[in-house]
Design a protein around this motif. Structure first.
Motif, PDB file in Angstrom:
ATOM      1  N   GLN A   5      -8.650  -1.612  -2.634  1.00 28.50           N
ATOM      2  CA  GLN A   5      -8.870  -3.058  -2.610  1.00 28.50           C
ATOM      3  C   GLN A   5      -7.854  -3.754  -1.699  1.00 28.50           C
ATOM      4  N   LEU A  42      -7.891   3.068  -6.649  1.00 27.81           N
ATOM      5  CA  LEU A  42      -8.851   1.968  -6.548  1.00 27.81           C
ATOM      6  C   LEU A  42      -8.156   0.679  -6.119  1.00 27.81           C
ATOM      7  N   LEU A  43      -7.005   0.407  -6.696  1.00 30.02           N
ATOM      8  CA  LEU A  43      -6.234  -0.779  -6.314  1.00 30.02           C
ATOM      9  C   LEU A  43      -5.799  -0.708  -4.853  1.00 30.02           C
ATOM     10  N   ASN A  72      -9.652  -7.712   6.022  1.00 27.97           N
ATOM     11  CA  ASN A  72     -10.026  -9.129   6.037  1.00 27.97           C
ATOM     12  C   ASN A  72      -9.004  -9.965   6.800  1.00 27.97           C
ATOM     13  N   SER A  77      -6.426  -2.372   0.807  1.00 25.45           N
ATOM     14  CA  SER A  77      -6.809  -1.958   2.160  1.00 25.45           C
ATOM     15  C   SER A  77      -7.914  -2.863   2.709  1.00 25.45           C
ATOM     16  N   VAL A  78      -8.851  -3.217   1.858  1.00 24.14           N
ATOM     17  CA  VAL A  78      -9.917  -4.139   2.270  1.00 24.14           C
ATOM     18  C   VAL A  78      -9.318  -5.509   2.602  1.00 24.14           C
ATOM     19  N   ASP A  79      -8.319  -5.938   1.836  1.00 22.84           N
ATOM     20  CA  ASP A  79      -7.624  -7.192   2.142  1.00 22.84           C
ATOM     21  C   ASP A  79      -7.013  -7.149   3.544  1.00 22.84           C
ATOM     22  N   ARG A  88       0.818  -1.206   0.000  1.00 24.78           N
ATOM     23  CA  ARG A  88       0.000   0.000   0.000  1.00 24.78           C
ATOM     24  C   ARG A  88       0.853   1.258   0.000  1.00 24.78           C
TER      25      ARG A  88
END
Length: 133
Positions: free
Chosen positions: A114, A110-111, A121, A116-118, A58
């Motif tokens: 995504q 955007l990537l 999780n 960051s969402v990982d 990131r």
């Protein structure tokens, strides 16, 4: 199509806000890195390694997002100078390149979201694996 000096100037507010958002993301990510480093130094757990790798990816993306976004703003300013000098075709090409840089920066954003969402999780998976006290 012809563009005037005001056309690239229209992007300044959007680019300024975008770069501010990127800076805010960087600051929150820097805090997260420092917090994770402290957690890892106090109790080095294997489940923190994926988070560290995620943060590293990131940070790289964020650096590139800022660089390309800044390049887009630089291109807009250069476009204005070129148009002021009377080089309409060069101004159009530069403005197109600035818009392309903005699209690339937004794609990287955007990537990064995504990824960051990982990271979230990974944290949620760790919560599910940890037995309740």
């Amino acid at each position: 199509m012809s563009i005037t000096l005001t056309t690239p100037a229209l992007l300044f507010p959007a680019l300024s806000l975008l770069l501010l958002a990127y800076t805010n993301r960087f600051l929150s990510l820097a805090d997260r890195v420092r917090g994770l480093k402290a957690r890892y130094e106090n109790a080095p757990h294997a489940h923190l390694r994926p988070q560290i790798e995620n943060l590293r990816r990131r940070l790289g993306l964020l650096r590139n997002m800022q660089a390309v976004g800044t390049g887009s703003m630089f291109g807009c300013v250069l476009t204005m100078f070129v148009l002021y000098a009377g080089w309409q075709q060069a101004g159009q090409l530069l403005f197109g390149a600035s818009l392309l840089a903005l699209l690339i920066s937004l794609g990287m954003a955007l990537l990064e979201i995504q990824i960051s969402v990982d990271a979230l999780n990974i944290e949620l998976d760790n919560l599910q694996e940890t037995p309740a006290a």
